[in-house]
Design a protein around this motif. Structure first.
Motif, PDB file in Angstrom:
ATOM      1  N   UNK A 117      -4.841  61.753 -17.495  1.00  0.00           N
ATOM      2  CA  UNK A 117      -5.992  62.264 -16.764  1.00  0.00           C
ATOM      3  C   UNK A 117      -6.137  61.596 -15.399  1.00  0.00           C
ATOM      4  N   UNK A 118      -5.815  60.307 -15.298  1.00  0.00           N
ATOM      5  CA  UNK A 118      -5.920  59.628 -14.005  1.00  0.00           C
ATOM      6  C   UNK A 118      -4.975  60.250 -12.988  1.00  0.00           C
ATOM      7  N   UNK A 119      -3.768  60.592 -13.416  1.00  0.00           N
ATOM      8  CA  UNK A 119      -2.812  61.244 -12.518  1.00  0.00           C
ATOM      9  C   UNK A 119      -3.350  62.598 -12.051  1.00  0.00           C
ATOM     10  N   UNK A 127     -17.840  71.141  -8.126  1.00  0.00           N
ATOM     11  CA  UNK A 127     -17.359  69.776  -8.178  1.00  0.00           C
ATOM     12  C   UNK A 127     -16.047  69.664  -8.931  1.00  0.00           C
ATOM     13  N   UNK A 128     -15.475  68.472  -8.934  1.00  0.00           N
ATOM     14  CA  UNK A 128     -14.204  68.218  -9.607  1.00  0.00           C
ATOM     15  C   UNK A 128     -14.321  68.567 -11.092  1.00  0.00           C
ATOM     16  N   UNK A 129     -13.370  69.362 -11.580  1.00  0.00           N
ATOM     17  CA  UNK A 129     -13.319  69.704 -12.996  1.00  0.00           C
ATOM     18  C   UNK A 129     -14.241  70.826 -13.416  1.00  0.00           C
ATOM     19  N   UNK A 130     -14.876  71.517 -12.473  1.00  0.00           N
ATOM     20  CA  UNK A 130     -15.781  72.620 -12.789  1.00  0.00           C
ATOM     21  C   UNK A 130     -15.069  73.964 -12.557  1.00  0.00           C
ATOM     22  N   UNK A 131     -15.834  75.043 -12.522  1.00  0.00           N
ATOM     23  CA  UNK A 131     -15.235  76.366 -12.357  1.00  0.00           C
ATOM     24  C   UNK A 131     -16.243  77.325 -11.742  1.00  0.00           C
ATOM     25  N   UNK A 132     -15.843  78.579 -11.616  1.00  0.00           N
ATOM     26  CA  UNK A 132     -16.730  79.591 -11.026  1.00  0.00           C
ATOM     27  C   UNK A 132     -17.940  79.890 -11.904  1.00  0.00           C
ATOM     28  N   UNK A 173     -10.036  72.310 -10.731  1.00  0.00           N
ATOM     29  CA  UNK A 173     -11.009  72.907 -11.639  1.00  0.00           C
ATOM     30  C   UNK A 173     -10.925  72.260 -13.024  1.00  0.00           C
ATOM     31  N   UNK A 174     -11.304  72.974 -14.060  1.00  0.00           N
ATOM     32  CA  UNK A 174     -11.353  72.415 -15.403  1.00  0.00           C
ATOM     33  C   UNK A 174     -10.024  71.970 -15.968  1.00  0.00           C
ATOM     34  N   UNK A 175      -8.930  72.394 -15.355  1.00  0.00           N
ATOM     35  CA  UNK A 175      -7.610  71.970 -15.846  1.00  0.00           C
ATOM     36  C   UNK A 175      -7.398  70.466 -15.663  1.00  0.00           C
ATOM     37  N   UNK A 176      -8.217  69.837 -14.823  1.00  0.00           N
ATOM     38  CA  UNK A 176      -8.127  68.382 -14.644  1.00  0.00           C
ATOM     39  C   UNK A 176      -8.338  67.661 -15.964  1.00  0.00           C
ATOM     40  N   UNK A 177      -9.230  68.211 -16.808  1.00  0.00           N
ATOM     41  CA  UNK A 177      -9.576  67.538 -18.065  1.00  0.00           C
ATOM     42  C   UNK A 177      -8.720  68.011 -19.233  1.00  0.00           C
ATOM     43  N   UNK A 178      -7.861  69.014 -19.020  1.00  0.00           N
ATOM     44  CA  UNK A 178      -7.024  69.546 -20.093  1.00  0.00           C
ATOM     45  C   UNK A 178      -5.698  68.788 -20.163  1.00  0.00           C
ATOM     46  N   UNK A 179      -5.060  68.833 -21.316  1.00  0.00           N
ATOM     47  CA  UNK A 179      -3.741  68.212 -21.452  1.00  0.00           C
ATOM     48  C   UNK A 179      -3.802  66.792 -21.983  1.00  0.00           C
TER      49      UNK A 179
END
Length: 350
Positions: free
Chosen positions: A125-127, A83-88, A114-120
């Protein structure tokens, strides 16, 4: 690590609304579920770091493989999309259970979502979510699945000779469920052209908590071409709430209804949540969470016994075992002919 190392009747909105109301009381009672006969989860795990040079895109993956001596012949393969924001590394309970029962399970990581969606920067985050949910990323995810299958079945792969090409399954949760449907034949039309990423090597699909195809008004037109057998899993509290996106449980049912094949089954757990199907340990409740995980892992294999062996009895047994947790229990679609392949039940255990 390199890869050379190691038919359910229709569910109307009114009927489902009644199920939701009735489910509040039912979910408050802890069901007396007997532990399912789980096999030992002695499995082998390999992390594979692939790059699709043609797209200049990394495609990491994690492979769960049956323990030595478990399979008597080529094993079926499940290719899983997160799913969105997950990983292997996520959904490990599925990979371990499936591999412990004679299936190889290849968990693909989609680097654009992947998880980079939640980083930064948290204010951006919306972008990042919007970029990850863009249709270009959706198509790229489907390409990741096909590329991973190319690599695991390629002539340079140590695993290729031990995989049964007639029993390859696409699976996924949330965004990954959409990815599963795309490689299974879902189509959208853009500027008069049909975008089609169907990969005929996938013979069945496990569709867990599928979101709608956002922006598409005619879901039947999108999903009518999905003809492979599909097992759909959701829960009565399976609500998707992301920045800028919200999806009620009914969307999961609408996806199920719109899928073109009649060879499909639907399981709806009582209570739960959207993230109960991830590796999170507490979401949905400390008691319900592990039960839904176990039931989901087992139910997928029971459905695949129906699909690949023409045997409806494992799915019927699964429905009876987990009935106290189910708002909707799946029923087997009619099968013709034997179509029998060896299954995990035919294989000697070490």
């Amino acid at each position: 690590m390199r890869d050379d190392v190691f038919p359910r009747p229709g569910v109307s909105r009114r009927r489902f609304g009644a199920m939701l109301v009735g489910g509040v009381a039912a979910a408050a009672v802890t069901p007396a579920i007997r532990p399912a006969g789980a096999a030992s989860e002695d499995v082998r795990i390999a992390d594979l770091d692939w790059v699709d040079a043609g797209r200049d895109r990394r495609v990491p993956a994690r492979l769960y493989w049956p323990s030595p001596g478990a399979p008597a012949g080529p094993v079926p393969l499940i290719v899983f999309s997160h799913g969105l924001g997950q990983s292997r590394t996520g959904y490990s309970y599925l990979g371990r259970h499936w591999a412990a029962n004679g299936y190889a399970s290849l968990h693909v990581q989609h680097v654009g979502s992947d998880g980079t969606v939640w980083a930064g920067n948290p204010f951006e985050v919306l972008d990042r979510v919007n970029l990850a949910a863009d249709e270009r990323e959706a198509i790229a995810r489907a390409a990741d699945m096909s590329f991973a299958l190319d690599r695991i079945l390629g002539r340079d792969s140590t695993f290729a000779a031990f995989i049964d090409p007639a029993r390859i399954v696409a699976a996924g949760h949330s965004y990954g469920a959409n990815t599963t449907l795309i490689v299974g034949g879902a189509r959208v039309v853009r500027e008069g052209k049909t975008i089609d990423r169907r990969d005929m090597r996938f013979k069945a699909g496990i569709v867990i908590s599928a979101p709608p195809f956002y922006g598409e008004r005619d879901l039947h037109a999108v999903l009518a071409a999905v003809t492979m057998p599909t097992f759909h899993v959701t829960a009565t509290a399976d609500v998707i709430a992301l920045p800028g996106r919200r999806s009620p449980v009914q969307d999961r049912l609408d996806v199920y209804e719109a899928v073109g094949t009649s060879r499909k089954a639907l399981a709806v757990f009582q209570g739960g949540s959207h993230s109960i199907f991830t590796d999170r340990a507490l979401t949905g409740g400390v008691t319900l969470n592990p039960q839904v995980k176990q039931a989901t892992a087992e139910g997928a294999l029971a459905f695949l016994d129906l699909t690949f062996r023409g045997d409806p009895s494992p799915l019927a047994s699964w429905s009876e075992t987990w009935r106290p947790l189910l708002a909707v229990a799946p029923t087997a679609y009619p099968v013709t002919g034997s179509g029998r392949h060896p299954s995990r039940r035919d294989r000697p255990r070490s």
